[in-house]
Design an enzyme around this catalytic site. Structure first.
Site, mmCIF file in Angstrom:
data_model
loop_
_atom_site.group_PDB
_atom_site.id
_atom_site.type_symbol
_atom_site.label_atom_id
_atom_site.label_comp_id
_atom_site.label_asym_id
_atom_site.label_seq_id
_atom_site.Cartn_x
_atom_site.Cartn_y
_atom_site.Cartn_z
ATOM 1 N N ARG A 124 -9.540 -1.224 -5.413
ATOM 2 C CA ARG A 124 -9.474 -0.159 -4.413
ATOM 3 C C ARG A 124 -10.348 1.013 -4.880
ATOM 4 N NH1 ARG A 124 -3.621 1.118 -3.297
ATOM 5 N NH2 ARG A 124 -3.755 -0.874 -2.208
ATOM 6 N N CYS A 128 -1.672 -4.306 7.996
ATOM 7 C CA CYS A 128 -1.905 -4.390 6.553
ATOM 8 C C CYS A 128 -2.442 -5.778 6.221
ATOM 9 C CB CYS A 128 -0.621 -4.107 5.783
ATOM 10 S SG CYS A 128 0.601 -5.428 5.860
ATOM 11 N N LYS A 174 1.329 10.880 -2.574
ATOM 12 C CA LYS A 174 0.284 10.870 -1.559
ATOM 13 C C LYS A 174 0.136 12.239 -0.908
ATOM 14 C CE LYS A 174 0.894 5.945 -0.584
ATOM 15 N NZ LYS A 174 1.171 4.913 0.439
ATOM 16 N N ARG A 203 -2.631 9.653 -5.465
ATOM 17 C CA ARG A 203 -3.629 8.683 -5.019
ATOM 18 C C ARG A 203 -4.702 9.350 -4.151
ATOM 19 N NH1 ARG A 203 -0.362 2.978 -4.113
ATOM 20 N NH2 ARG A 203 0.747 2.988 -6.111
ATOM 21 N N CYS A 218 2.855 0.143 4.223
ATOM 22 C CA CYS A 218 1.465 0.509 3.967
ATOM 23 C C CYS A 218 0.708 0.877 5.241
ATOM 24 C CB CYS A 218 0.756 -0.634 3.245
ATOM 25 S SG CYS A 218 1.385 -0.948 1.586
ATOM 26 N N LYS A 253 4.312 6.537 -7.015
ATOM 27 C CA LYS A 253 3.079 7.012 -6.388
ATOM 28 C C LYS A 253 3.311 8.318 -5.647
ATOM 29 C CE LYS A 253 3.982 3.861 -2.538
ATOM 30 N NZ LYS A 253 3.523 2.634 -1.866
ATOM 31 N N CYS A 294 -1.183 -10.661 -0.552
ATOM 32 C CA CYS A 294 -0.195 -9.684 -0.995
ATOM 33 C C CYS A 294 1.087 -10.388 -1.430
ATOM 34 C CB CYS A 294 0.115 -8.678 0.112
ATOM 35 S SG CYS A 294 1.349 -7.446 -0.372
ATOM 36 N N CYS A 304 5.709 -6.655 5.361
ATOM 37 C CA CYS A 304 6.935 -6.354 4.615
ATOM 38 C C CYS A 304 7.349 -4.930 4.953
ATOM 39 C CB CYS A 304 6.704 -6.532 3.109
ATOM 40 S SG CYS A 304 5.863 -5.143 2.313
#
Length: 567
Positions: A78, A432, A214, A147, A481, A212, A438, A477
């Site tokens: 990424r 996603c 954001k 991120r 995301c 994480k 994944c 899931c």
């Protein structure tokens, strides 16, 4: 440090971070090991901080297991792009990397980043060097750190766009980890830590954040980065072409876990207004509070949203005020009208033209007679535009002069991209990656949503809704995301070919949706949505969006407390 901590009380990732020597781990040894296409188990956590996820092809998993072969391992890389804007040379470099080292495609993510898929272990280091050659990097694109900092790439109605973009870049730099591990492992360089005190990580310390983090900047009336889904969101307040400052929202986040009622999506709370010169310090203080107070025992409850709810919003605000040394001013008035992108040609206040392109699933590739990847490479070679990644997986070609519009239109036409007839629902869709790479996915998303949209468009056309914009998002899931929990129609993968259906988010991105039907296959999805589309077509109020309609007609009730969210 490990001598003073009872690691049994903390998540395993905390130990791995602590023993990694500031993100070095044993990555060099893992990369050098030719006996396997994988890297060591602990290094799979550390590699995320470097922007790398180990994956395997789940389509071939059973066959390889039957043949007693290890999984077909590859890696996702990424690339951070603060604010989402790259120049033509950088686009060409990303294109070349995708062809030389990855699976030939480029994925545009919902955080305005590039992703490469299918990178083999032996190609990781060459890929990383090529990325850095383009003056881009991957550090902190993943992992328990701040991120990629998002910022609206649409300058159409704002005079402060460049200021906000610049600030997003400065904040990204300020919150980037300082460890030299990235440069030593991938670029064969020695780099001294930035801090004058000699500390390797003066902000993050040796264990970084609990989870994480954001951050996003939006410029009203656009909410194309879904500012309320960010841990920390900045809403630009513009007055007569002047940037006065930002309303600040804290505590957003999408991720949930099936069967865990302590997990839920949450939208951020606006806690006031701050002047522009306070943004970086404000963000740092929020990050430090989360570092100190966040849950390091249970990663499912480690995001800032849970820290705030555990302490109480007012208590958290007071802790923040104490740390800042001042109280934010009262919230300023603003209006948001959409969390989706605008397509086609638009003339901005800077007198340049901008072209919004819909990229289905965010996947840059050539397919059949639609040669998207080739067209964008041809445009980049002309050096007549920049390239702007949106938070909705789309692309904006920007800073285009009037006389260059014809050249771009001709290239798109020659490559089968113009003219296009795309439904309003499809252009407002997100998917996603999900299967086949994944490891968290229960169901398809990117590979399946286009075919589901084909079937939904039959009903939409039947009821005169083909051009109507409806925000539809699908994830494989519940981790969120694709920010599905603020969609007007959200699909969450529950198992192979089965999805939970959520309704009632709004077009502005300011309301969570609610579970409408559970564990549905395609036939059941179509049977449920078709009568809703008909009712919407026949009984909506003037200008009423689909999400507002299903709330008004009591198909679902609005979620007023995120803890009321159900799977």
């Amino acid at each position: 440090m490990s001598d003073n901590i009872n690691w049994a009380e903390l998540s395993e990732v905390e130990r791995i971070k602590s023993e990694s020597n500031y993100l070095h781990g044993r990555l060099k040894e893992s990369l050098a090991n030719r006996l396997t296409d994988a890297i060591a188990v602990d290094d799979r956590q550390i590699s995320k901080f470097h922007g790398i996820y180990q994956q395997f092809d789940r389509d071939t998993e059973r066959d390889r297991k039957r043949r007693r072969l290890e999984p077909d391992y590859s890696f996702l890389i990424r690339v951070r792009v603060p604010g989402g804007i790259v120049n033509a040379d950088q686009w060409l470099q990303m294109n070349q990397i995708s062809e030389e080292y990855a699976n030939g495609t480029i994925k545009l993510t919902t955080r305005q980043a590039f992703q490469f898929h299918g990178v083999l272990k032996g190609n990781l280091k060459p890929s990383m060097k090529a990325i850095n050659k383009a003056l881009l990097d991957t550090i902190a694109a993943c992992g328990d750190v701040n991120r990629n900092v998002m910022a609206s790439p649409h300058p159409y109605s704002s005079s402060v766009f460049d200021q906000v973009q610049e600030l997003a870049g400065k904040l990204s730099d300020h919150l980037t980890p300082r460890t030299p591990a990235y440069y030593e492992i991938w670029l064969d360089q020695k780099k001294v830590a930035h801090a004058s005190t000699g500390e390797v990580e003066p902000l993050y310390g040796p264990v970084y954040l609990p989870r994480k983090f954001k951050i996003g900047f939006t410029i009203p009336p656009f909410n194309d980065i879904d500012v309320f889904t960010q841990d920390l969101g900045f809403i630009a307040i513009e007055n007569n072409g002047k940037l006065e400052g930002f309303n600040v929202a804290i505590g957003g986040g999408m991720g949930t876990t099936f069967g865990e009622i302590s997990t839920y999506p949450r939208l951020g709370n606006v806690i006031g207004f701050i002047q522009t010169d306070k943004v970086i310090d404000f963000a740092e203080k929020i990050v430090l509070l989360q570092k100190e107070l966040g849950n390091r025992k249970e990663r499912k409850n480690a995001r800032l949203k849970y820290t705030i709810d555990q302490l109480g919003l007012e208590n958290f605000k007071q802790l923040l005020i104490n740390r800042l040394g001042y109280q934010p001013e009262p919230e300023r008035a603003y209006t948001l009208v959409r969390n989706s992108d605008k397509f086609g040609w638009h003339l901005a206040k800077d007198k340049h033209w901008y072209l919004g392109l819909f990229i289905e699933g965010g996947r840059i590739k050539n397919q059949d007679n639609s040669l998207l990847k080739s067209a964008l490479k041809e445009i980049a070679n002309l050096h007549i535009s920049d390239f702007r990644l949106t938070g909705n997986q789309n692309l904006v070609l920007g800073k285009i002069k009037e006389h260059d519009k014809t050249k771009i239109n001709q290239i798109l036409k020659n490559n089968g991209l113009l003219p296009q007839s795309i439904s309003g629902a499809r252009t407002n869709s997100i998917a996603c990656v999900a299967l086949n790479t994944c490891s968290l996915a229960f169901a398809e998303a990117e590979r399946y949503l286009p075919s589901l949209m084909n079937k939904l468009e039959v009903s939409l056309s039947e009821f005169g809704l083909f051009r109507d914009e409806i925000v539809i998002r699908m994830t494989g899931c519940p981790n969120g995301c694709g920010r599905p929990y603020v969609a007007e129609i959200g699909f969450i993968g529950k198992g192979p070919g089965r999805y939970n259906l959520y309704l009632g988010g709004n077009f502005e991105g300011t309301r969570l949706n609610r579970l409408y039907r559970e564990n549905m296959n395609e036939e059941e999805i179509l049977e449920s949505l078709t009568p809703l589309f008909q009712d919407y077509s026949e009984h909506r109020n003037n200008g009423e969006s689909f999400g507002d309609f299903v709330i008004r007609k009591d198909y679902v009730a609005p979620i007023l407390n995120p803890k009321d969210f159900k799977h």
